[in-house]
Design an enzyme around this catalytic site. Structure first.
Site, PDB file in Angstrom:
ATOM      1  N   LYS A  52      15.465  -5.793  49.480  1.00 14.82           N
ATOM      2  CA  LYS A  52      15.718  -4.912  50.623  1.00 14.82           C
ATOM      3  C   LYS A  52      17.213  -4.850  50.908  1.00 14.82           C
ATOM      4  CE  LYS A  52      11.174  -5.491  52.683  1.00 14.82           C
ATOM      5  NZ  LYS A  52      10.284  -6.341  53.473  1.00 14.82           N
ATOM      6  N   GLN A  96      10.284 -10.298  58.266  1.00 16.25           N
ATOM      7  CA  GLN A  96       9.465 -10.433  57.061  1.00 16.25           C
ATOM      8  C   GLN A  96       8.209 -11.258  57.352  1.00 16.25           C
ATOM      9  OE1 GLN A  96      10.149  -8.806  54.205  1.00 16.25           O
ATOM     10  NE2 GLN A  96       8.352  -9.623  53.173  1.00 16.25           N
ATOM     11  N   ASP A 119       9.193  -1.092  60.502  1.00 17.09           N
ATOM     12  CA  ASP A 119       7.917  -1.385  59.844  1.00 17.09           C
ATOM     13  C   ASP A 119       6.775  -0.569  60.453  1.00 17.09           C
ATOM     14  OD1 ASP A 119       7.811  -3.224  57.711  1.00 17.09           O
ATOM     15  OD2 ASP A 119       8.219  -4.913  59.046  1.00 17.09           O
TER      16      ASP A 119
HETATM   17  N1  GUN Z   1       5.462  -8.689  53.918  1.00 11.61           N
HETATM   18  C1  GUN Z   1       4.866  -7.994  52.913  1.00 11.61           C
HETATM   19  N2  GUN Z   1       5.006  -6.667  53.107  1.00 11.61           N
HETATM   20  C2  GUN Z   1       5.699  -6.523  54.250  1.00 11.61           C
HETATM   21  C3  GUN Z   1       6.164  -5.377  54.963  1.00 11.61           C
HETATM   22  O1  GUN Z   1       5.950  -4.212  54.595  1.00 11.61           O
HETATM   23  N3  GUN Z   1       6.854  -5.636  56.103  1.00 11.61           N
HETATM   24  C4  GUN Z   1       7.076  -6.905  56.538  1.00 11.61           C
HETATM   25  N4  GUN Z   1       7.751  -7.048  57.670  1.00 11.61           N
HETATM   26  N5  GUN Z   1       6.662  -7.980  55.898  1.00 11.61           N
HETATM   27  C5  GUN Z   1       5.981  -7.778  54.762  1.00 11.61           C
END
Ligand code: GUN
Length: 294
Positions: A52, A96, A119
């Site tokens: 990311k 996350q 998100d």
């Molecule tokens: N963990 C796995 N996929 C995601 C996601 O799309 N967003 C977040 N915040 N954590 C994750």
């Protein structure tokens, strides 16, 4: 001929579009910023966060990484979120998941300013999406929607079956398809005669987390199959990534299909960047980028 929907190429196109918008914002003195919070040492989460960060920087945005140790208290994490909520340089915040067990994920996610919730997991955004109002939309379903719109043009009137009812993918995916006037069914592990239900789908989205469960027998001839699964399995003594769809048998029946890897996966980060751009434009009272939102 079955069309293979190339998510890797599509994601590259989305990132290039985001980068163009970011360059234009920089001319106005605005730099979109994304803050990512990682608590603990989960190896998969570390890889996601690293990717990311790299993608955020690549499109010209500011990336703010906050790595906290696994024992971080809820109070300290909430205090960090409060600080990021109040920081004008931060337009998007992502915590996350999964969080270590002693932290209440719902409490933490709902502490994020909904306008910065890239998100789309905050309860306000869930409610806005569910009532057809402008919201932040979860990245994976948004990526699926973009690919479906690109392939079909209008989705109106198509039968869509979403297999999986998670808050992160299944439920928001169904809302987005409904928003585009599909006739939507959410199926799951308790659905009776799942094969027959799936065979009614013009659009079949598999988000169950079970490797290769959706075979060609679940697919209507000519249907579009979107495989959200990312499952690590052992085969012939080697590690391998497969989707929730049994690719060979499904591709033999489908009209179009996303592969794993190289399908939905790359779209998730591209849509995170798109959401950060959207949040930045909204917070500055600017028009939203076209084609990058729901
Ligand atoms: N963990 C796995 N996929 C995601 C996601 O799309 N967003 C977040 N915040 N954590 C994750």
């Amino acid at each position: 001929m079955t069309k293979v929907i190339d998510g890797k190429a599509f994601a590259a196109k989305v990132r290039a579009e985001v980068a163009t918008h970011v360059a234009a914002l920089k001319e106005k003195g605005i730099v979109p910023g994304l803050a990512v919070v990682l608590v603990g040492e989960d190896p998969a989460s570390k890889v996601y966060v690293k990717n990311k960060h790299a993608s955020t920087v690549e499109v010209g945005m500011n990336s703010y990484e906050h790595r906290l140790d696994a024992g971080t208290s809820e109070a300290d994490l909430l205090a960090l979120i409060d600080r990021l909520n109040g920081d004008a340089a931060v337009h998007g915040i992502l915590v996350q998941l999964p969080l270590p067990g002693h932290l209440n994920s719902e409490l933490v996610i709902n502490r994020i300013d909904p306008a910065k919730d890239v998100d789309g997991f905050h309860i306000s955004n869930v409610g806005l999406l569910g009532t057809g109002q402008k919201s932040m939309v979860p990245c994976t379903p948004l990526g699926c929607l973009m690919m479906l719109r690109d392939h079909h043009g209008s989705l109106a009137g198509l039968n869509a079956v979403v297999v999986g009812r998670s808050n992160i993918v299944g439920k928001p995916m169904a809302q987005l398809l409904l928003g585009d006037s599909c006739t939507v069914t959410i199926a799951h592990s308790r659905t009776k005669d799942l094969e027959a239900v799936c065979r009614g789908a013009d659009i079949l989205v598999a988000a169950v987390g079970r490797p290769e469960m959706i075979t060609g027998a679940f697919v209507k001839p000519g249907a579009t199959v979107i495989d959200v699964g990312i499952n690590r399995i052992e085969r012939d003594g080697k590690g391998k990534i497969v989707g929730d769809v049994h690719y060979e048998s499904a591709a033999a029946v489908a009209g179009a299909i996303t592969p794993v890897p190289g399908g939905v996966g790359p779209m998730t980060i591209a849509c995170l960047l798109a959401n950060t751009l959207t949040a930045c434009c909204r917070s500055n009272g600017l028009a939203e980028p076209k084609g990058l939102t729901a």
